[in-house]
Design a protein around this motif. Structure first.
Motif, PDB file in Angstrom:
ATOM      1  N   ASN A 169      43.926 -11.593 -16.744  1.00 27.42           N
ATOM      2  CA  ASN A 169      42.592 -11.616 -17.345  1.00 27.42           C
ATOM      3  C   ASN A 169      42.528 -12.870 -18.205  1.00 27.42           C
ATOM      4  O   ASN A 169      43.483 -13.175 -18.933  1.00 27.42           O
ATOM      5  CB  ASN A 169      42.381 -10.383 -18.218  1.00 27.42           C
ATOM      6  CG  ASN A 169      42.383  -9.122 -17.395  1.00 27.42           C
ATOM      7  OD1 ASN A 169      41.511  -8.921 -16.573  1.00 27.42           O
ATOM      8  ND2 ASN A 169      43.370  -8.278 -17.592  1.00 27.42           N
ATOM      9  N   ILE A 170      41.405 -13.588 -18.127  1.00 28.11           N
ATOM     10  CA  ILE A 170      41.242 -14.836 -18.867  1.00 28.11           C
ATOM     11  C   ILE A 170      39.948 -14.750 -19.667  1.00 28.11           C
ATOM     12  O   ILE A 170      38.874 -14.553 -19.102  1.00 28.11           O
ATOM     13  CB  ILE A 170      41.168 -16.042 -17.909  1.00 28.11           C
ATOM     14  CG1 ILE A 170      42.446 -16.131 -17.062  1.00 28.11           C
ATOM     15  CG2 ILE A 170      40.909 -17.333 -18.677  1.00 28.11           C
ATOM     16  CD1 ILE A 170      42.329 -17.047 -15.870  1.00 28.11           C
ATOM     17  N   ALA A 171      40.068 -14.886 -20.973  1.00 26.57           N
ATOM     18  CA  ALA A 171      38.904 -14.859 -21.854  1.00 26.57           C
ATOM     19  C   ALA A 171      38.816 -16.172 -22.614  1.00 26.57           C
ATOM     20  O   ALA A 171      39.827 -16.687 -23.091  1.00 26.57           O
ATOM     21  CB  ALA A 171      39.006 -13.695 -22.839  1.00 26.57           C
ATOM     22  N   ILE A 172      37.615 -16.678 -22.737  1.00 27.44           N
ATOM     23  CA  ILE A 172      37.385 -17.900 -23.515  1.00 27.44           C
ATOM     24  C   ILE A 172      36.264 -17.608 -24.497  1.00 27.44           C
ATOM     25  O   ILE A 172      35.181 -17.155 -24.101  1.00 27.44           O
ATOM     26  CB  ILE A 172      37.028 -19.089 -22.607  1.00 27.44           C
ATOM     27  CG1 ILE A 172      38.170 -19.329 -21.607  1.00 27.44           C
ATOM     28  CG2 ILE A 172      36.733 -20.338 -23.440  1.00 27.44           C
ATOM     29  CD1 ILE A 172      37.870 -20.348 -20.542  1.00 27.44           C
ATOM     30  N   VAL A 173      36.554 -17.850 -25.770  1.00 24.42           N
ATOM     31  CA  VAL A 173      35.549 -17.695 -26.816  1.00 24.42           C
ATOM     32  C   VAL A 173      35.235 -19.057 -27.400  1.00 24.42           C
ATOM     33  O   VAL A 173      36.034 -19.986 -27.321  1.00 24.42           O
ATOM     34  CB  VAL A 173      35.999 -16.725 -27.946  1.00 24.42           C
ATOM     35  CG1 VAL A 173      36.306 -15.342 -27.391  1.00 24.42           C
ATOM     36  CG2 VAL A 173      37.180 -17.286 -28.721  1.00 24.42           C
ATOM     37  N   ASP A 174      34.049 -19.163 -28.010  1.00 22.28           N
ATOM     38  CA  ASP A 174      33.679 -20.407 -28.678  1.00 22.28           C
ATOM     39  C   ASP A 174      34.089 -20.334 -30.149  1.00 22.28           C
ATOM     40  O   ASP A 174      34.740 -19.385 -30.585  1.00 22.28           O
ATOM     41  CB  ASP A 174      32.198 -20.725 -28.490  1.00 22.28           C
ATOM     42  CG  ASP A 174      31.269 -19.690 -29.108  1.00 22.28           C
ATOM     43  OD1 ASP A 174      31.702 -18.879 -29.960  1.00 22.28           O
ATOM     44  OD2 ASP A 174      30.073 -19.702 -28.750  1.00 22.28           O
ATOM     45  N   SER A 175      33.694 -21.322 -30.913  1.00 23.68           N
ATOM     46  CA  SER A 175      34.114 -21.393 -32.324  1.00 23.68           C
ATOM     47  C   SER A 175      33.490 -20.304 -33.191  1.00 23.68           C
ATOM     48  O   SER A 175      33.935 -20.070 -34.308  1.00 23.68           O
ATOM     49  CB  SER A 175      33.786 -22.765 -32.915  1.00 23.68           C
ATOM     50  OG  SER A 175      32.387 -22.991 -32.857  1.00 23.68           O
ATOM     51  N   THR A 176      32.476 -19.620 -32.669  1.00 22.39           N
ATOM     52  CA  THR A 176      31.872 -18.510 -33.419  1.00 22.39           C
ATOM     53  C   THR A 176      32.528 -17.178 -33.050  1.00 22.39           C
ATOM     54  O   THR A 176      32.054 -16.117 -33.466  1.00 22.39           O
ATOM     55  CB  THR A 176      30.353 -18.418 -33.169  1.00 22.39           C
ATOM     56  OG1 THR A 176      30.126 -18.044 -31.803  1.00 22.39           O
ATOM     57  CG2 THR A 176      29.658 -19.728 -33.492  1.00 22.39           C
ATOM     58  N   LEU A 177      33.581 -17.240 -32.239  1.00 17.52           N
ATOM     59  CA  LEU A 177      34.377 -16.085 -31.805  1.00 17.52           C
ATOM     60  C   LEU A 177      33.666 -15.217 -30.777  1.00 17.52           C
ATOM     61  O   LEU A 177      34.102 -14.107 -30.487  1.00 17.52           O
ATOM     62  CB  LEU A 177      34.858 -15.236 -32.989  1.00 17.52           C
ATOM     63  CG  LEU A 177      35.461 -15.972 -34.176  1.00 17.52           C
ATOM     64  CD1 LEU A 177      35.956 -14.985 -35.221  1.00 17.52           C
ATOM     65  CD2 LEU A 177      36.554 -16.912 -33.735  1.00 17.52           C
ATOM     66  N   GLN A 178      32.590 -15.740 -30.203  1.00  9.36           N
ATOM     67  CA  GLN A 178      31.840 -14.995 -29.200  1.00  9.36           C
ATOM     68  C   GLN A 178      32.359 -15.326 -27.803  1.00  9.36           C
ATOM     69  O   GLN A 178      32.680 -16.478 -27.498  1.00  9.36           O
ATOM     70  CB  GLN A 178      30.344 -15.314 -29.292  1.00  9.36           C
ATOM     71  CG  GLN A 178      29.735 -14.931 -30.619  1.00  9.36           C
ATOM     72  CD  GLN A 178      29.929 -13.458 -30.934  1.00  9.36           C
ATOM     73  OE1 GLN A 178      29.579 -12.587 -30.149  1.00  9.36           O
ATOM     74  NE2 GLN A 178      30.498 -13.181 -32.098  1.00  9.36           N
ATOM     75  N   LEU A 179      32.426 -14.324 -26.948  1.00 14.63           N
ATOM     76  CA  LEU A 179      32.891 -14.509 -25.585  1.00 14.63           C
ATOM     77  C   LEU A 179      31.959 -15.460 -24.846  1.00 14.63           C
ATOM     78  O   LEU A 179      30.754 -15.253 -24.785  1.00 14.63           O
ATOM     79  CB  LEU A 179      32.946 -13.152 -24.877  1.00 14.63           C
ATOM     80  CG  LEU A 179      33.552 -13.140 -23.484  1.00 14.63           C
ATOM     81  CD1 LEU A 179      35.011 -13.584 -23.516  1.00 14.63           C
ATOM     82  CD2 LEU A 179      33.434 -11.745 -22.882  1.00 14.63           C
ATOM     83  N   LEU A 180      32.535 -16.511 -24.290  1.00 18.32           N
ATOM     84  CA  LEU A 180      31.776 -17.508 -23.541  1.00 18.32           C
ATOM     85  C   LEU A 180      31.981 -17.316 -22.037  1.00 18.32           C
ATOM     86  O   LEU A 180      31.054 -17.462 -21.248  1.00 18.32           O
ATOM     87  CB  LEU A 180      32.212 -18.917 -23.968  1.00 18.32           C
ATOM     88  CG  LEU A 180      31.549 -20.099 -23.300  1.00 18.32           C
ATOM     89  CD1 LEU A 180      30.046 -20.099 -23.548  1.00 18.32           C
ATOM     90  CD2 LEU A 180      32.164 -21.406 -23.814  1.00 18.32           C
ATOM     91  N   HIS A 181      33.209 -16.982 -21.649  1.00 19.10           N
ATOM     92  CA  HIS A 181      33.523 -16.818 -20.226  1.00 19.10           C
ATOM     93  C   HIS A 181      34.674 -15.834 -20.086  1.00 19.10           C
ATOM     94  O   HIS A 181      35.588 -15.811 -20.914  1.00 19.10           O
ATOM     95  CB  HIS A 181      33.910 -18.167 -19.621  1.00 19.10           C
ATOM     96  CG  HIS A 181      34.189 -18.110 -18.158  1.00 19.10           C
ATOM     97  ND1 HIS A 181      33.205 -17.959 -17.224  1.00 19.10           N
ATOM     98  CD2 HIS A 181      35.350 -18.178 -17.478  1.00 19.10           C
ATOM     99  CE1 HIS A 181      33.747 -17.940 -16.015  1.00 19.10           C
ATOM    100  NE2 HIS A 181      35.051 -18.067 -16.151  1.00 19.10           N
ATOM    101  N   PHE A 182      34.615 -15.032 -19.020  1.00 17.48           N
ATOM    102  CA  PHE A 182      35.688 -14.079 -18.745  1.00 17.48           C
ATOM    103  C   PHE A 182      35.923 -14.016 -17.250  1.00 17.48           C
ATOM    104  O   PHE A 182      34.969 -14.022 -16.466  1.00 17.48           O
ATOM    105  CB  PHE A 182      35.343 -12.673 -19.259  1.00 17.48           C
ATOM    106  CG  PHE A 182      36.465 -11.697 -19.029  1.00 17.48           C
ATOM    107  CD1 PHE A 182      37.516 -11.619 -19.925  1.00 17.48           C
ATOM    108  CD2 PHE A 182      36.481 -10.910 -17.901  1.00 17.48           C
ATOM    109  CE1 PHE A 182      38.573 -10.753 -19.696  1.00 17.48           C
ATOM    110  CE2 PHE A 182      37.534 -10.035 -17.661  1.00 17.48           C
ATOM    111  CZ  PHE A 182      38.574  -9.963 -18.564  1.00 17.48           C
ATOM    112  N   ALA A 183      37.190 -13.934 -16.852  1.00 20.96           N
ATOM    113  CA  ALA A 183      37.553 -13.755 -15.449  1.00 20.96           C
ATOM    114  C   ALA A 183      38.692 -12.741 -15.359  1.00 20.96           C
ATOM    115  O   ALA A 183      39.645 -12.808 -16.136  1.00 20.96           O
ATOM    116  CB  ALA A 183      37.988 -15.077 -14.825  1.00 20.96           C
ATOM    117  N   ARG A 184      38.548 -11.813 -14.427  1.00 20.78           N
ATOM    118  CA  ARG A 184      39.620 -10.855 -14.160  1.00 20.78           C
ATOM    119  C   ARG A 184      40.035 -11.030 -12.712  1.00 20.78           C
ATOM    120  O   ARG A 184      39.245 -10.805 -11.796  1.00 20.78           O
ATOM    121  CB  ARG A 184      39.167  -9.416 -14.400  1.00 20.78           C
ATOM    122  CG  ARG A 184      40.288  -8.400 -14.165  1.00 20.78           C
ATOM    123  CD  ARG A 184      39.875  -6.986 -14.521  1.00 20.78           C
ATOM    124  NE  ARG A 184      38.787  -6.461 -13.727  1.00 20.78           N
ATOM    125  CZ  ARG A 184      38.927  -5.912 -12.510  1.00 20.78           C
ATOM    126  NH1 ARG A 184      40.103  -5.828 -11.943  1.00 20.78           N
ATOM    127  NH2 ARG A 184      37.869  -5.454 -11.875  1.00 20.78           N
TER     128      ARG A 184
END
Length: 152
Positions: free
Chosen positions: A34-49
């Motif tokens: 599972n790959i999660a990427i958040v931005d500097s505001t800690l909000q999820l920007l992209h996710f891949a499973r």
């Protein structure tokens, strides 16, 4: 003294580049993650499973990214005796609504010396998760250098 400041913002396009490179690395070493990427505001920007990634690792990947971006250091920094039972930092994992993650695999994304987000990878070993995250971040940094600036 300025009341505001300008920060580079991580784009979805840059996050997708990082995610795709991470998925290729995961396939190369034979682990679905599972790959999660958040931005500097800690909000999820992209996710891949990936197909066979552990379903229980979805939240872990997101929380690794949240922690690495929020504290601006890799989550491996919290995998020390200080944060184990009896250590002065034990209990930190219960903060932020239980989202603070002390598991290795959260890596900050730094552009021009500024943490603009983080990637969290989960389902492999600690070493595999870091290797996969670092591969994605490296691909993103290559894209940034090629496009001449941090405006991704």
């Amino acid at each position: 003294m300025a009341a505001t400041r300008l920060l580079p913002i991580l784009s979805l396009d840059a996050a997708k580049v990082a995610s795709e490179a991470s998925q290729q690395k995961a396939e190369e070493i034979g682990v679905d993650v599972n790959i999660a990427i958040v931005d500097s505001t800690l909000q999820l920007l992209h996710f891949a499973r990936m197909t066979n990634a552990k379903l229980t690792s979805v939240d872990i990947a997101i929380n690794k990214a949240f922690t690495a971006a929020g504290h601006r250091v890799p989550t491996s920094n919290y995998n020390t005796p200080t944060f184990f039972p009896g250590g002065m930092g034990f209990g930190i994992q219960y903060t932020n609504g239980g989202r603070f993650c002390t598991l290795t695999g959260g890596v900050p994304i730094v552009i021009d010396g500024v943490v603009v987000g983080a990637m969290g990878v989960s389902s492999g070993t600690a070493e595999q998760d870091v290797e996969i995250a670092e591969t994605g971040i490296k691909a993103m940094n290559t894209l940034i250098k090629r496009t001449q600036g941090p405006r991704l």
